[in-house]
Design a protein around this motif. Structure first.
Motif, PDB file in Angstrom:
ATOM      1  N   SER A  27      -7.530  82.330   5.996  1.00 46.91           N
ATOM      2  CA  SER A  27      -8.210  82.911   7.164  1.00 46.91           C
ATOM      3  C   SER A  27      -9.834  83.165   7.164  1.00 46.91           C
ATOM      4  O   SER A  27     -10.386  82.676   8.197  1.00 46.91           O
ATOM      5  CB  SER A  27      -7.656  84.232   7.225  1.00 46.91           C
ATOM      6  OG  SER A  27      -8.110  85.280   8.218  1.00 46.91           O
ATOM      7  N   ASN A  73      -5.846  84.929   2.683  1.00 50.38           N
ATOM      8  CA  ASN A  73      -7.061  85.495   2.916  1.00 50.38           C
ATOM      9  C   ASN A  73      -8.155  84.368   2.872  1.00 50.38           C
ATOM     10  O   ASN A  73      -9.241  84.313   3.779  1.00 50.38           O
ATOM     11  CB  ASN A  73      -7.413  86.522   1.793  1.00 50.38           C
ATOM     12  CG  ASN A  73      -6.656  87.865   2.185  1.00 50.38           C
ATOM     13  OD1 ASN A  73      -5.970  88.209   3.162  1.00 50.38           O
ATOM     14  ND2 ASN A  73      -6.466  88.630   0.919  1.00 50.38           N
ATOM     15  N   GLN A 108     -11.071  79.700   8.220  1.00 52.69           N
ATOM     16  CA  GLN A 108     -10.831  78.964   9.550  1.00 52.69           C
ATOM     17  C   GLN A 108     -11.652  80.087  10.522  1.00 52.69           C
ATOM     18  O   GLN A 108     -12.415  79.538  11.442  1.00 52.69           O
ATOM     19  CB  GLN A 108      -9.577  79.555  10.003  1.00 52.69           C
ATOM     20  CG  GLN A 108      -8.926  79.381  11.512  1.00 52.69           C
ATOM     21  CD  GLN A 108      -8.661  77.965  11.863  1.00 52.69           C
ATOM     22  OE1 GLN A 108      -8.068  77.321  11.029  1.00 52.69           O
ATOM     23  NE2 GLN A 108      -9.409  77.438  12.648  1.00 52.69           N
TER      24      GLN A 108
END
Length: 131
Positions: free
Chosen positions: A7, A4, A10
């Protein structure tokens, strides 16, 4: 680093590179996932994110096409920063402006609430987060 967090970093990196979020949003999103600092190196085209547990994430971006000006111009750096703080300058333009001002990279210290901008000869400009 959990999936998480990876992500979220990113997604924030991608949105910033595309110019779809402003600097304040970048900071807010990274603080939510406990990023304590990140370093942008224009010369290598890499951004490295650092977390308190010692984990890091290294992401690549396009290196400057126009090159980085040899002379560090503190006034031009401050003008680019002000534009970003006011939401008038999004990240793709900020990169061009700061590179033209001789900035080779910078470190954002989220925990310390400031950014250190660097020049080729060790010059630096420290910009504290606005209140």
């Amino acid at each position: 680093m959990n999936a998480n967090t990876h992500s979220a970093i990113q997604a924030t990196f991608d949105a910033s590179q595309q110019g779809t979020i402003h600097f304040g949003e970048v900071i807010s999103q990274l603080m939510r996932v406990q990023v304590e600092s990140y370093h942008v190196d224009y010369r290598t085209g890499r951004t490295t994110y650092y977390l308190p547990d010692g984990s890091t994430l290294d992401l690549a971006f396009g290196r400057p096409q126009e090159g980085i000006t040899d002379t560090f111009n503190d006034g031009e750096i401050r003008a680019a920063i002000l534009g970003a703080q006011q939401g008038r300058v999004m990240y793709p333009e900020f990169k061009r402006l700061s590179q033209r001002a001789g900035c080779i990279g910078y470190t954002v210290w989220l925990a310390g609430r400031h950014v250190t901008y660097l020049g080729r000869r060790g010059e630096s400009h420290i910009e504290h987060f606005p209140d």
